[in-house]
Design a protein around this motif. Sequence first.
Motif, PDB file in Angstrom:
ATOM      1  N   GLU A  76       0.823  -1.204   0.000  1.00  0.00           N
ATOM      2  CA  GLU A  76       0.000   0.000   0.000  1.00  0.00           C
ATOM      3  C   GLU A  76       0.862   1.261   0.000  1.00  0.00           C
ATOM      4  O   GLU A  76       0.540   2.251  -0.658  1.00  0.00           O
ATOM      5  CB  GLU A  76      -0.942   0.018   1.199  1.00  0.00           C
ATOM      6  N   LEU A  77       1.970   1.228   0.726  1.00  0.00           N
ATOM      7  CA  LEU A  77       2.872   2.378   0.742  1.00  0.00           C
ATOM      8  C   LEU A  77       3.541   2.560  -0.627  1.00  0.00           C
ATOM      9  O   LEU A  77       3.747   3.685  -1.081  1.00  0.00           O
ATOM     10  CB  LEU A  77       3.934   2.207   1.831  1.00  0.00           C
ATOM     11  N   GLU A  78       3.860   1.452  -1.287  1.00  0.00           N
ATOM     12  CA  GLU A  78       4.436   1.542  -2.633  1.00  0.00           C
ATOM     13  C   GLU A  78       3.440   2.151  -3.605  1.00  0.00           C
ATOM     14  O   GLU A  78       3.816   2.932  -4.490  1.00  0.00           O
ATOM     15  CB  GLU A  78       4.875   0.152  -3.105  1.00  0.00           C
ATOM     16  N   GLU A  79       2.174   1.818  -3.423  1.00  0.00           N
ATOM     17  CA  GLU A  79       1.136   2.414  -4.272  1.00  0.00           C
ATOM     18  C   GLU A  79       0.985   3.900  -3.965  1.00  0.00           C
ATOM     19  O   GLU A  79       0.833   4.726  -4.878  1.00  0.00           O
ATOM     20  CB  GLU A  79      -0.195   1.699  -4.032  1.00  0.00           C
ATOM     21  N   LEU A  80       1.048   4.243  -2.680  1.00  0.00           N
ATOM     22  CA  LEU A  80       0.931   5.640  -2.274  1.00  0.00           C
ATOM     23  C   LEU A  80       2.023   6.498  -2.891  1.00  0.00           C
ATOM     24  O   LEU A  80       1.772   7.605  -3.376  1.00  0.00           O
ATOM     25  CB  LEU A  80       0.984   5.736  -0.746  1.00  0.00           C
ATOM     26  N   PHE A  81       3.258   5.990  -2.881  1.00  0.00           N
ATOM     27  CA  PHE A  81       4.401   6.754  -3.387  1.00  0.00           C
ATOM     28  C   PHE A  81       4.708   6.491  -4.858  1.00  0.00           C
ATOM     29  O   PHE A  81       5.658   7.042  -5.406  1.00  0.00           O
ATOM     30  CB  PHE A  81       5.651   6.454  -2.544  1.00  0.00           C
ATOM     31  N   GLY A  82       3.899   5.643  -5.494  1.00  0.00           N
ATOM     32  CA  GLY A  82       4.097   5.386  -6.921  1.00  0.00           C
ATOM     33  C   GLY A  82       5.401   4.682  -7.233  1.00  0.00           C
ATOM     34  O   GLY A  82       5.994   4.893  -8.302  1.00  0.00           O
ATOM     35  N   VAL A  83       5.867   3.833  -6.298  1.00  0.00           N
ATOM     36  CA  VAL A  83       7.156   3.166  -6.464  1.00  0.00           C
ATOM     37  C   VAL A  83       7.178   2.264  -7.694  1.00  0.00           C
ATOM     38  O   VAL A  83       8.173   2.195  -8.418  1.00  0.00           O
ATOM     39  CB  VAL A  83       7.501   2.351  -5.198  1.00  0.00           C
ATOM     40  N   LYS A  84       6.076   1.568  -7.945  1.00  0.00           N
ATOM     41  CA  LYS A  84       6.045   0.620  -9.062  1.00  0.00           C
ATOM     42  C   LYS A  84       5.840   1.299 -10.411  1.00  0.00           C
ATOM     43  O   LYS A  84       5.985   0.680 -11.451  1.00  0.00           O
ATOM     44  CB  LYS A  84       4.932  -0.404  -8.826  1.00  0.00           C
ATOM     45  N   LYS A  85       5.499   2.575 -10.379  1.00  0.00           N
ATOM     46  CA  LYS A  85       5.303   3.327 -11.619  1.00  0.00           C
ATOM     47  C   LYS A  85       6.578   4.105 -11.942  1.00  0.00           C
ATOM     48  O   LYS A  85       7.076   4.868 -11.127  1.00  0.00           O
ATOM     49  CB  LYS A  85       4.137   4.305 -11.453  1.00  0.00           C
ATOM     50  N   THR A  86       7.105   3.876 -13.119  1.00  0.00           N
ATOM     51  CA  THR A  86       8.340   4.569 -13.505  1.00  0.00           C
ATOM     52  C   THR A  86       8.061   6.034 -13.824  1.00  0.00           C
ATOM     53  O   THR A  86       7.183   6.350 -14.628  1.00  0.00           O
ATOM     54  CB  THR A  86       8.988   3.896 -14.728  1.00  0.00           C
ATOM     55  N   THR A  87       8.794   6.913 -13.177  1.00  0.00           N
ATOM     56  CA  THR A  87       8.654   8.357 -13.386  1.00  0.00           C
ATOM     57  C   THR A  87       9.893   8.882 -14.100  1.00  0.00           C
ATOM     58  O   THR A  87      11.016   8.697 -13.622  1.00  0.00           O
ATOM     59  CB  THR A  87       8.479   9.088 -12.039  1.00  0.00           C
ATOM     60  N   LYS A  88       9.675   9.508 -15.231  1.00  0.00           N
ATOM     61  CA  LYS A  88      10.773  10.066 -16.011  1.00  0.00           C
ATOM     62  C   LYS A  88      11.169  11.438 -15.448  1.00  0.00           C
ATOM     63  O   LYS A  88      10.303  12.279 -15.191  1.00  0.00           O
ATOM     64  CB  LYS A  88      10.368  10.214 -17.477  1.00  0.00           C
ATOM     65  N   VAL A  89      12.466  11.645 -15.300  1.00  0.00           N
ATOM     66  CA  VAL A  89      12.979  12.874 -14.695  1.00  0.00           C
ATOM     67  C   VAL A  89      14.108  13.426 -15.556  1.00  0.00           C
ATOM     68  O   VAL A  89      14.870  12.666 -16.160  1.00  0.00           O
ATOM     69  CB  VAL A  89      13.506  12.584 -13.259  1.00  0.00           C
ATOM     70  N   ILE A  90      14.218  14.750 -15.603  1.00  0.00           N
ATOM     71  CA  ILE A  90      15.372  15.371 -16.262  1.00  0.00           C
ATOM     72  C   ILE A  90      16.171  16.148 -15.227  1.00  0.00           C
ATOM     73  O   ILE A  90      15.649  16.526 -14.170  1.00  0.00           O
ATOM     74  CB  ILE A  90      14.963  16.315 -17.414  1.00  0.00           C
ATOM     75  N   LEU A  91      17.436  16.383 -15.517  1.00  0.00           N
ATOM     76  CA  LEU A  91      18.330  17.082 -14.594  1.00  0.00           C
ATOM     77  C   LEU A  91      19.052  18.198 -15.327  1.00  0.00           C
ATOM     78  O   LEU A  91      19.530  17.998 -16.441  1.00  0.00           O
ATOM     79  CB  LEU A  91      19.318  16.091 -13.987  1.00  0.00           C
ATOM     80  N   VAL A  92      19.132  19.353 -14.695  1.00  0.00           N
ATOM     81  CA  VAL A  92      19.843  20.492 -15.272  1.00  0.00           C
ATOM     82  C   VAL A  92      21.034  20.823 -14.387  1.00  0.00           C
ATOM     83  O   VAL A  92      20.883  21.084 -13.192  1.00  0.00           O
ATOM     84  CB  VAL A  92      18.931  21.732 -15.393  1.00  0.00           C
ATOM     85  N   GLY A  93      22.223  20.797 -14.983  1.00  0.00           N
ATOM     86  CA  GLY A  93      23.449  21.105 -14.245  1.00  0.00           C
ATOM     87  C   GLY A  93      24.370  19.913 -14.202  1.00  0.00           C
ATOM     88  O   GLY A  93      24.245  19.042 -13.347  1.00  0.00           O
ATOM     89  N   ALA A  94      25.319  19.858 -15.135  1.00  0.00           N
ATOM     90  CA  ALA A  94      26.196  18.687 -15.258  1.00  0.00           C
ATOM     91  C   ALA A  94      27.488  18.861 -14.481  1.00  0.00           C
ATOM     92  O   ALA A  94      28.569  18.523 -14.966  1.00  0.00           O
ATOM     93  CB  ALA A  94      26.483  18.417 -16.734  1.00  0.00           C
ATOM     94  N   GLY A  95      27.383  19.395 -13.268  1.00  0.00           N
ATOM     95  CA  GLY A  95      28.559  19.523 -12.412  1.00  0.00           C
ATOM     96  C   GLY A  95      28.769  18.260 -11.605  1.00  0.00           C
ATOM     97  O   GLY A  95      28.247  17.192 -11.929  1.00  0.00           O
ATOM     98  N   HIS A  96      29.531  18.376 -10.515  1.00  0.00           N
ATOM     99  CA  HIS A  96      29.833  17.200  -9.702  1.00  0.00           C
ATOM    100  C   HIS A  96      28.568  16.607  -9.078  1.00  0.00           C
ATOM    101  O   HIS A  96      28.379  15.389  -9.081  1.00  0.00           O
ATOM    102  CB  HIS A  96      30.838  17.570  -8.603  1.00  0.00           C
ATOM    103  N   LEU A  97      27.697  17.471  -8.538  1.00  0.00           N
ATOM    104  CA  LEU A  97      26.482  16.980  -7.901  1.00  0.00           C
ATOM    105  C   LEU A  97      25.544  16.341  -8.918  1.00  0.00           C
ATOM    106  O   LEU A  97      25.012  15.243  -8.698  1.00  0.00           O
ATOM    107  CB  LEU A  97      25.765  18.119  -7.173  1.00  0.00           C
ATOM    108  N   GLY A  98      25.341  17.037 -10.038  1.00  0.00           N
ATOM    109  CA  GLY A  98      24.475  16.488 -11.076  1.00  0.00           C
ATOM    110  C   GLY A  98      24.982  15.153 -11.579  1.00  0.00           C
ATOM    111  O   GLY A  98      24.202  14.214 -11.778  1.00  0.00           O
ATOM    112  N   SER A  99      26.285  15.052 -11.762  1.00  0.00           N
ATOM    113  CA  SER A  99      26.876  13.792 -12.228  1.00  0.00           C
ATOM    114  C   SER A  99      26.657  12.680 -11.218  1.00  0.00           C
ATOM    115  O   SER A  99      26.357  11.543 -11.586  1.00  0.00           O
ATOM    116  CB  SER A  99      28.377  13.983 -12.480  1.00  0.00           C
ATOM    117  N   ALA A 100      26.796  13.010  -9.935  1.00  0.00           N
ATOM    118  CA  ALA A 100      26.613  12.008  -8.887  1.00  0.00           C
ATOM    119  C   ALA A 100      25.170  11.505  -8.865  1.00  0.00           C
ATOM    120  O   ALA A 100      24.922  10.301  -8.708  1.00  0.00           O
ATOM    121  CB  ALA A 100      26.990  12.594  -7.530  1.00  0.00           C
ATOM    122  N   LEU A 101      24.221  12.413  -9.038  1.00  0.00           N
ATOM    123  CA  LEU A 101      22.815  12.012  -9.042  1.00  0.00           C
ATOM    124  C   LEU A 101      22.487  11.134 -10.248  1.00  0.00           C
ATOM    125  O   LEU A 101      21.744  10.151 -10.129  1.00  0.00           O
ATOM    126  CB  LEU A 101      21.917  13.250  -9.033  1.00  0.00           C
TER     127      LEU A 101
END
Length: 225
Positions: A76-101
């Motif tokens: 139920e918690l996985e359903e609440l947080f949408g864990v089983k549903k793949t969420t597409k994300v983009i990232l802006v900033g290709a520095g050290h932090l962005g690369s690590a993420l």
Amino acid sequence: MPDQQDKEPILIPKPTLDRLKLYHRLLNEIEQKHISSEEMAQKIGTTAEQVRKDLTYLKTTGKPKVGYNVETLRQELEELFGVKKTTKVILVGAGHLGSALVNYPGFANYGIEIVAIFDNDPKKVGMFIGELSILPMKDIGRVVKRFGVEIGIICVPKESAQEVAEILVSKGIKGIWNFAPTRLIVPDDVFVVDEDMTQSLLTLKHFLEMKKQKMQESQHNSEKA
């Protein structure tokens, strides 16, 4: 016919939502079939009463002297947080932090997939971070539309963060994970979660300093006695 009220989303307070995340992580770490509110409270550092109160926002209920079914509660918690549903994300900033993420493998466990990384530095465009090629900012709209992206991560200096946020919003982004140490101004229908690591470290330093002061006071009182 289902009750109309069941169709309406329940607004969960943020403190409760944060604790529900901790419960979910705990349930992923244990192998037992049942767990009591007392045991959950002990493991995450709260009270059994608080655990039971938090779980009233869910459909799953516990049984006296048995506790909660771990698998049912986890699902139920996985359903609440949408864990089983793949969420597409983009990232802006290709520095050290962005690369690590981008290279962090743990996102996959929670249905998060970073599909593109962007930067305004021409020298970085075309370079690879993991399997992703760094793209120019002008391609954000195309990628958002192609993958149906709703979440953007900002890993740029604070001076550029507001401009980046406005670009993301204009391209259809509805949720922003902001790592820049600045407050973003966005429309009311856009959600922003700030991840200020500096403030987190200052909080940690504060608690450590308070602990040292208490130890010094205790030692001083002991010597006086």
